[in-house]
Scaffold this active site. Structure first.
Site, PDB file in Angstrom:
ATOM      1  N   SER A  13       0.620  -1.023  -0.144  1.00 60.24           N
ATOM      2  CA  SER A  13      -0.089  -0.094  -0.061  1.00 60.24           C
ATOM      3  C   SER A  13       0.651   1.095   0.065  1.00 60.24           C
ATOM      4  CB  SER A  13      -1.007  -0.079   1.265  1.00 60.24           C
ATOM      5  OG  SER A  13      -1.978  -0.930   0.852  1.00 60.24           O
ATOM      6  N   PHE A  73      -9.059 -12.849   1.591  1.00 59.73           N
ATOM      7  CA  PHE A  73      -7.756 -13.302   2.329  1.00 59.73           C
ATOM      8  C   PHE A  73      -8.207 -13.637   3.691  1.00 59.73           C
ATOM      9  CE2 PHE A  73      -5.722 -10.318  -0.687  1.00 59.73           C
ATOM     10  CZ  PHE A  73      -5.255 -11.230  -1.672  1.00 59.73           C
ATOM     11  N   THR A 119      -5.679 -17.374   4.689  1.00 56.63           N
ATOM     12  CA  THR A 119      -4.310 -16.579   4.010  1.00 56.63           C
ATOM     13  C   THR A 119      -3.716 -17.240   2.840  1.00 56.63           C
ATOM     14  OG1 THR A 119      -4.069 -15.573   6.303  1.00 56.63           O
ATOM     15  CG2 THR A 119      -2.105 -15.681   4.645  1.00 56.63           C
ATOM     16  N   TYR A 170     -10.596   2.174   6.497  1.00 54.81           N
ATOM     17  CA  TYR A 170      -9.356   1.551   5.390  1.00 54.81           C
ATOM     18  C   TYR A 170      -9.887   0.676   4.467  1.00 54.81           C
ATOM     19  CZ  TYR A 170      -4.651   0.870   3.415  1.00 54.81           C
ATOM     20  OH  TYR A 170      -3.728   0.601   2.477  1.00 54.81           O
ATOM     21  N   SER A 171      -9.769   0.793   3.146  1.00 62.62           N
ATOM     22  CA  SER A 171     -10.279  -0.066   2.083  1.00 62.62           C
ATOM     23  C   SER A 171      -9.575   0.018   0.791  1.00 62.62           C
ATOM     24  CB  SER A 171     -11.734   0.102   1.734  1.00 62.62           C
ATOM     25  OG  SER A 171     -12.291  -0.503   0.701  1.00 62.62           O
ATOM     26  N   THR A 199       2.283   2.697   5.067  1.00 63.38           N
ATOM     27  CA  THR A 199       2.736   1.423   5.349  1.00 63.38           C
ATOM     28  C   THR A 199       2.299   0.591   4.315  1.00 63.38           C
ATOM     29  OG1 THR A 199       0.765   1.046   6.690  1.00 63.38           O
ATOM     30  CG2 THR A 199       2.917   1.695   7.816  1.00 63.38           C
ATOM     31  N   ASN A 234       1.675 -11.666   7.287  1.00 59.01           N
ATOM     32  CA  ASN A 234       0.655 -12.476   7.889  1.00 59.01           C
ATOM     33  C   ASN A 234       1.433 -12.855   9.294  1.00 59.01           C
ATOM     34  OD1 ASN A 234      -1.840 -13.488   8.447  1.00 59.01           O
ATOM     35  ND2 ASN A 234      -1.092 -15.436   7.880  1.00 59.01           N
TER      36      ASN A 234
HETATM   37  C1  REY Z   1      -3.835  -8.136   1.923  1.00 58.83           C
HETATM   38  C2  REY Z   1      -3.693  -9.585   2.882  1.00 58.83           C
HETATM   39  C3  REY Z   1      -3.397  -6.976   2.746  1.00 58.83           C
HETATM   40  C4  REY Z   1      -2.267  -9.648   3.181  1.00 58.83           C
HETATM   41  C5  REY Z   1      -3.809  -5.721   2.303  1.00 58.83           C
HETATM   42  N1  REY Z   1      -2.738  -5.123   1.704  1.00 58.83           N
HETATM   43  O1  REY Z   1      -4.889  -5.194   2.148  1.00 58.83           O
HETATM   44  C6  REY Z   1      -2.816  -3.649   1.028  1.00 58.83           C
HETATM   45  C7  REY Z   1      -2.119  -2.982   1.884  1.00 58.83           C
HETATM   46  C8  REY Z   1      -2.198  -3.681  -0.326  1.00 58.83           C
HETATM   47  O2  REY Z   1      -2.823  -2.004   2.487  1.00 58.83           O
HETATM   48  C9  REY Z   1      -2.006 -11.046   4.213  1.00 58.83           C
HETATM   49  N2  REY Z   1      -2.866 -11.247   5.067  1.00 58.83           N
HETATM   50  C10 REY Z   1      -0.602 -11.029   4.269  1.00 58.83           C
HETATM   51  C11 REY Z   1      -3.915 -12.228   5.256  1.00 58.83           C
HETATM   52  C12 REY Z   1      -4.668 -12.145   6.400  1.00 58.83           C
HETATM   53  O3  REY Z   1      -3.974 -12.913   4.287  1.00 58.83           O
HETATM   54  N3  REY Z   1      -5.410 -13.388   6.431  1.00 58.83           N
HETATM   55  O4  REY Z   1      -0.338 -10.644   5.585  1.00 58.83           O
HETATM   56  O5  REY Z   1       0.334 -11.300   3.449  1.00 58.83           O
HETATM   57  O6  REY Z   1      -0.881  -2.835   2.032  1.00 58.83           O
END
Ligand code: REY
Length: 374
Positions: free
Chosen positions: A55, A113, A116, A152-153, A294, A322
């Protein structure tokens, strides 16, 4: 840099294969790396390595859109539907609501997700259109009335990408390239969607499965199509420092637009975490305010921040995700770099790095990065 190294080692002790930070200030540049960028090859982390910034990409997208505002091609307080007729089910949602995460458009990535690793593997090679991602969001109830609350979205910055493409008639990659990467000479920065590889010297990313103790999943190669303009940029520590400090020094935006971008509201009740337009502000314990973003994408946690005068900047990476404790520990580089703080608990020595992390003061539940995942 003692505190920064301690924070990086804490990230390692909390499950990151490698970590690094680059600090740039009036006294020059200081970089530190710990652990590995490639577990299989045993290659050490490298400060020149590229990685997925997640992000932090939102700040790049916001800059492009704000340049278009400067050029009179759109208005911040106009309805999104003026530019993308019929896209959103509510004419009250404005461009500014997207950039401030106040549209109420649900974050489709939560469901995507929820599990995960299966969630990731289901989209690793997928190519989504922006419209498909917006439809995923609109299939869920909206979270707030337009404008009333920060939520946040990723959907917001998907629509930002659509606006950029609609107004420029070109892919977002061209806008990033022409408006940011080229002028700032960010040679390690790219947007290659839907290519799955990270070109050149790079850190491999290692995703923690939800099941404790399960082997890490190499998540380096993926389209990141689920994020695109919300999170698919690739960069390096040096380029992120240049980007954030150049932004703050006014090299990308007019004073009025930079003022708009850095005008913030709180994201939580701590009164230390704020959001502007595609930009966070953290108020650190020593009173220093830093602006940046971040990022969390599978296998990579990123921090990229600069002081408002652009004189000091820090970027930090851990090649895992994660795993909130590693992210929290990595976030300790901010206090260390900008406030001269050492993390409360010293890093585990290398020999202990593979053992479970000690519960430490840096691992506190109050850490504000975790609920937001970024
Ligand atoms: C997506 C999930 C995180 C990440 C996300 N990232 O929205 C955007 C950002 C681009 O704000 C994943 N977590 C991980 C999971 C949780 O799968 N069940 O931690 O790699 O940066």
């Amino acid at each position: 840099m003692e505190g920064v190294v301690a924070a990086l080692n804490a990230a390692l002790a909390n499950g990151a294969p490698g970590a690094m930070a680059r600090y740039s200030g009036p006294d020059g540049v200081r970089s530190r790396t710990v652990g590995v960028r490639d577990r299989e090859a045993g290659a050490p982390m490298d400060i020149h390595a590229r990685f997925r910034i997640g992000s932090v990409s939102k700040a790049f997208s916001a800059v492009v859109l704000l340049q278009l505002v400067e050029e009179g091609r759109l208005e911040l307080d106009a309805p999104v539907n003026r530019y993308l007729p019929g896209l959103l089910p509510d004419d009250r949602i404005t461009v500014r609501h997207l950039l401030t995460h106040r549209s109420g458009l649900a974050d489709y990535t939560d469901a995507m997700f929820d599990k995960t690793v299966p969630g990731f593997e289901a989209v690793r090679n997928r190519v989504f259109s922006y419209r498909e991602l917006v439809d995923l969001s609109l299939a869920e109830p909206r979270t707030t009335e337009p404008g009333v609350a920060y939520k946040y979205s990723n959907a917001n910055f998907v629509v930002v990408g659509m606006l950029i493409e609609k107004l420029t008639g070109r892919p977002v990659a061209d806008a990033y390239e022409r408006r940011i990467f080229k002028p700032l000479k960010l040679r390690g920065t790219s947007y290659v969607h839907p290519d799955t590889r990270i070109k050149g010297l790079h850190a491999r990313g290692y995703l923690h499965p939800d099941e404790a103790g399960a082997p890490l999943v190499d998540s380096t190669e993926q389209t990141v199509s689920w994020a695109q303009s919300a999170g698919a940029v690739i960069s390096t520590p040096a380029d992120l420092n240049t980007f954030m400090s150049s932004l703050m020094r006014g090299r990308l935006l007019s004073p009025a637009m930079l003022e708009a971008m850095t005008t913030v509201t709180p994201t939580d009740a701590t009164n230390t975490r704020f959001y502007g337009l595609g930009l966070r502000r953290y108020d650190l314990s020593c009173g220093t305010q830093v602006f940046g973003h971040t990022g969390t994408v599978q296998g990579f946690y990123t921090y990229a921040f600069s002081t408002r005068d652009g004189r000091r900047s820090l970027s930090a990476l851990a090649n895992t995700s994660n795993h909130g404790a590693a992210n929290t520990a990595l976030g300790g580089t901010l206090e260390a770099a900008f406030c001269g703080k050492k993390p409360a608990v010293a890093a585990a020595p290398t020999a202990r790095a593979a053992s479970p992390a000690p519960s430490s003061a840096t691992d506190r539940p109050a850490e504000r990065d975790l609920p937001e995942r970024h």
